[in-house]
Design a protein around this motif. Structure first.
Motif, PDB file in Angstrom:
ATOM      1  N   VAL A  13       0.835  -1.200   0.000  1.00  0.00           N
ATOM      2  CA  VAL A  13       0.000   0.000   0.000  1.00  0.00           C
ATOM      3  C   VAL A  13       0.871   1.251   0.000  1.00  0.00           C
ATOM      4  CG1 VAL A  13      -1.702   1.321   1.308  1.00  0.00           C
ATOM      5  CG2 VAL A  13      -1.948  -1.154   1.087  1.00  0.00           C
ATOM      6  N   VAL A  17       1.103   4.454  -2.766  1.00  0.00           N
ATOM      7  CA  VAL A  17       1.016   5.875  -2.418  1.00  0.00           C
ATOM      8  C   VAL A  17       2.235   6.638  -2.936  1.00  0.00           C
ATOM      9  CG1 VAL A  17       0.959   7.506  -0.500  1.00  0.00           C
ATOM     10  CG2 VAL A  17      -0.456   5.449  -0.426  1.00  0.00           C
ATOM     11  N   MET A  39      -0.616  -1.383  -7.839  1.00  0.00           N
ATOM     12  CA  MET A  39      -1.773  -1.848  -7.078  1.00  0.00           C
ATOM     13  C   MET A  39      -1.942  -3.360  -7.176  1.00  0.00           C
ATOM     14  SD  MET A  39      -4.357   1.217  -8.226  1.00  0.00           S
ATOM     15  CE  MET A  39      -5.844   0.642  -7.421  1.00  0.00           C
ATOM     16  N   TYR A  99      -7.264  -4.127  -4.467  1.00  0.00           N
ATOM     17  CA  TYR A  99      -6.340  -3.230  -3.768  1.00  0.00           C
ATOM     18  C   TYR A  99      -7.037  -2.569  -2.581  1.00  0.00           C
ATOM     19  CZ  TYR A  99      -3.947   1.167  -2.752  1.00  0.00           C
ATOM     20  OH  TYR A  99      -3.359   2.218  -2.114  1.00  0.00           O
ATOM     21  N   VAL A 103      -5.980  -2.639   1.429  1.00  0.00           N
ATOM     22  CA  VAL A 103      -5.897  -1.533   2.386  1.00  0.00           C
ATOM     23  C   VAL A 103      -6.615  -1.904   3.680  1.00  0.00           C
ATOM     24  CG1 VAL A 103      -6.540   0.867   2.827  1.00  0.00           C
ATOM     25  CG2 VAL A 103      -5.697   0.204   0.569  1.00  0.00           C
ATOM     26  N   GLU A 111      -3.828   3.498   8.665  1.00  0.00           N
ATOM     27  CA  GLU A 111      -4.031   4.752   7.967  1.00  0.00           C
ATOM     28  C   GLU A 111      -3.441   5.937   8.717  1.00  0.00           C
ATOM     29  OE1 GLU A 111      -6.087   3.605   9.982  1.00  0.00           O
ATOM     30  OE2 GLU A 111      -7.112   5.240  10.949  1.00  0.00           O
ATOM     31  N   VAL A 114      -0.330   6.087   6.772  1.00  0.00           N
ATOM     32  CA  VAL A 114      -0.591   6.174   5.339  1.00  0.00           C
ATOM     33  C   VAL A 114      -1.147   7.537   4.967  1.00  0.00           C
ATOM     34  CG1 VAL A 114      -2.062   5.280   3.494  1.00  0.00           C
ATOM     35  CG2 VAL A 114      -0.866   3.704   4.985  1.00  0.00           C
ATOM     36  N   LEU A 118       0.291  10.094   2.353  1.00  0.00           N
ATOM     37  CA  LEU A 118      -0.548  10.487   1.226  1.00  0.00           C
ATOM     38  C   LEU A 118      -0.546  12.006   1.048  1.00  0.00           C
ATOM     39  CD1 LEU A 118      -2.367   9.042  -0.835  1.00  0.00           C
ATOM     40  CD2 LEU A 118      -4.282   9.366   0.732  1.00  0.00           C
ATOM     41  N   THR A 397      -7.563   4.357  -2.903  1.00  0.00           N
ATOM     42  CA  THR A 397      -6.917   4.350  -1.580  1.00  0.00           C
ATOM     43  C   THR A 397      -7.864   4.918  -0.533  1.00  0.00           C
ATOM     44  OG1 THR A 397      -4.715   4.615  -2.578  1.00  0.00           O
ATOM     45  CG2 THR A 397      -4.942   5.172  -0.252  1.00  0.00           C
TER      46      THR A 397
END
Length: 431
Positions: A13, A17, A39, A99, A103, A111, A114, A118, A397
């Motif tokens: 993942v 990104v 992905m 994908y 996640v 997250e 992430v 991002l 995402t």
């Protein structure tokens, strides 16, 4: 062993990104864009975990909507007017849906890192676009602007919605940052995103960004002070732009662009009304399953089409594109995804105020993810940029993170975060 599997998913993942800015680069010999190849790795790992290792898929309305939408796309493509054009889009949907599952399966709380990454990657993408900024010139009373910022995208509206979708996420990451140094870095990225969004001159992206901030203001009281400051700044800028002469660099062009919102039909170069009519015609002739993904252009070449001479790739509207490509069934399944996002927000809004700062951070960031998707949905009323590989990678995402927000208990978020920060003190940056 389980931690290693989740680590591989997280790495996949993260790689997606990081590669987002280069997502539109073609991969020789594969006939695919780089983002889809990237992905494919976590998507394959996720399928392996589910099919071979027996990993449990969380009960998520967002994931159900994505999965059923994939099935409808396959059926519509097989029954469509041009299956050869549908196949690449369906393959891309398979990769993207798996994908999003990757996640979700990566691990609870993933997250938190992430999203920071991002925002930083998005800020770097916006900054690279700003390097190539030229002189903006308004024509046709602002309906046409020459020199609009594009960056690594194929057209300015794609850059605009990329930035607009990340702006609410950037604000949430800044406010909940674990250190002032990180908050400063995220603030620089957010500033780049905001400037690039403005210079894209995408009215749909502007409106989408405002809608996302309104969503944040309604759902998350902790952000209202920051949003009030942003709103006052935006209002002052718009007021100055509206009174500035058209010849004033940037500000005058922004003002001319804003004034066109009062009567969008003045643009003699805008063929979207004809394209929208053609989409309704195709939806009426193929009401249930549509003409198949990517079939709009082929169906528009018929003699009865008003745009047969120069048929576009899509109807420049998200809902009309789904209706034309996948019919009422596809549009209804798209509403399932919307319902899942609404449920995710409702879950966090109605939950008792968490006492743990890490859990509060997850709440704010989860709502910001849905707000970013709201920006995409609102922009979809003006254009359909989701087939751009970079925008597509970002949106999928965010959809995966929306499914995470919908399913994982807040207590597990907090526990996961504390386990991965080596007992560092959590000091959120206040608004």
């Amino acid at each position: 062993m389980r931690a290693e599997r989740h680590g591989a998913l997280r790495a996949g993942v993260v790689a997606v990104v990081v590669l987002l800015p280069f997502g539109d680069v073609a991969v020789p010999g594969l006939g695919m864009r780089l983002i889809h190849v990237a992905m494919l790795v976590p998507a394959t790992l996720a399928l392996h975990l589910v099919i071979v290792r027996g990993a449990r898929i969380p009960t998520s309305v967002v994931l159900v909507g994505c999965g059923l939408g994939l099935v409808s796309g396959i059926v519509s493509g097989a029954d469509g007017v041009d299956p050869s054009r549908s196949v690449p889009l369906v393959v891309g949907s398979v990769i993207a849906t798996c994908y999003a599952l990757a996640v979700v399966l990566s691990r609870p709380g993933a997250e938190l890192g992430v999203l920071d990454l991002l925002v930083l990657v998005g800020g770097a993408t916006a900054a690279s676009a700003l390097v190539s900024v030229g002189r903006l010139q308004a024509a046709e009373a602002g309906n046409v602007v020459n020199g609009r910022l594009t960056g690594p995208f194929s057209q300015p509206n794609e850059l605009g919605i990329f930035c607009a979708a990340l702006l609410p996420v950037a604000l949430a990451c800044i406010v909940t940052s674990s250190s002032r140094r990180r908050a400063a870095l995220l603030s620089v990225a957010a500033a780049s995103l905001a400037v690039a969004c403005v210079l894209s001159m995408s009215r749909g992206a502007w409106i989408g960004a405002l809608a996302s901030f309104a969503c944040l203001a309604v759902c998350e009281p902790a952000l209202r002070r920051a949003l009030l400051a942003i709103g006052l700044g935006a209002a002052a800028t718009c007021g100055a732009a509206l009174v500035a002469p058209a010849g004033v660099p940037v500000l005058g062009v922004v003002g001319a662009r804003i004034r066109t919102l009062g009567d969008p039909t003045q643009n003699q170069y805008d063929d979207r009304p004809l394209v929208w009519s053609e989409a309704w015609r195709q939806a009426a002739e193929h009401p249930w399953l549509g003409v198949g993904p990517g079939g709009f252009r082929s169906a528009a070449t018929e003699s009865t089409s008003a745009v047969a001479a120069q048929p576009p790739e899509h109807p420049h509207n998200l809902l009309l594109t789904v209706l034309a490509d996948r019919g009422v069934v596809g549009a209804a399944l798209g509403m399932v995804i919307v319902a899942g996002c609404v449920l995710a927000v409702r879950r966090h809004v109605l939950a008792p105020e968490p006492g743990d700062p890490a859990a509060r951070s997850v709440r704010i960031r989860s709502i910001a993810v849905i707000a970013g998707l709201a920006a995409v949905a609102v922009h979809g009323g003006f254009d359909m940029p989701l087939r751009n590989p970079i925008v597509s990678g970002l949106v999928w995402t965010l959809l995966g993170l929306a499914a995470v927000a919908e399913t994982v208990p807040l207590a597990r978020y907090a526990a996961e975060h504390h386990a991965t920060t080596n007992r560092r003190k959590w000091v959120p940056v206040t608004c």
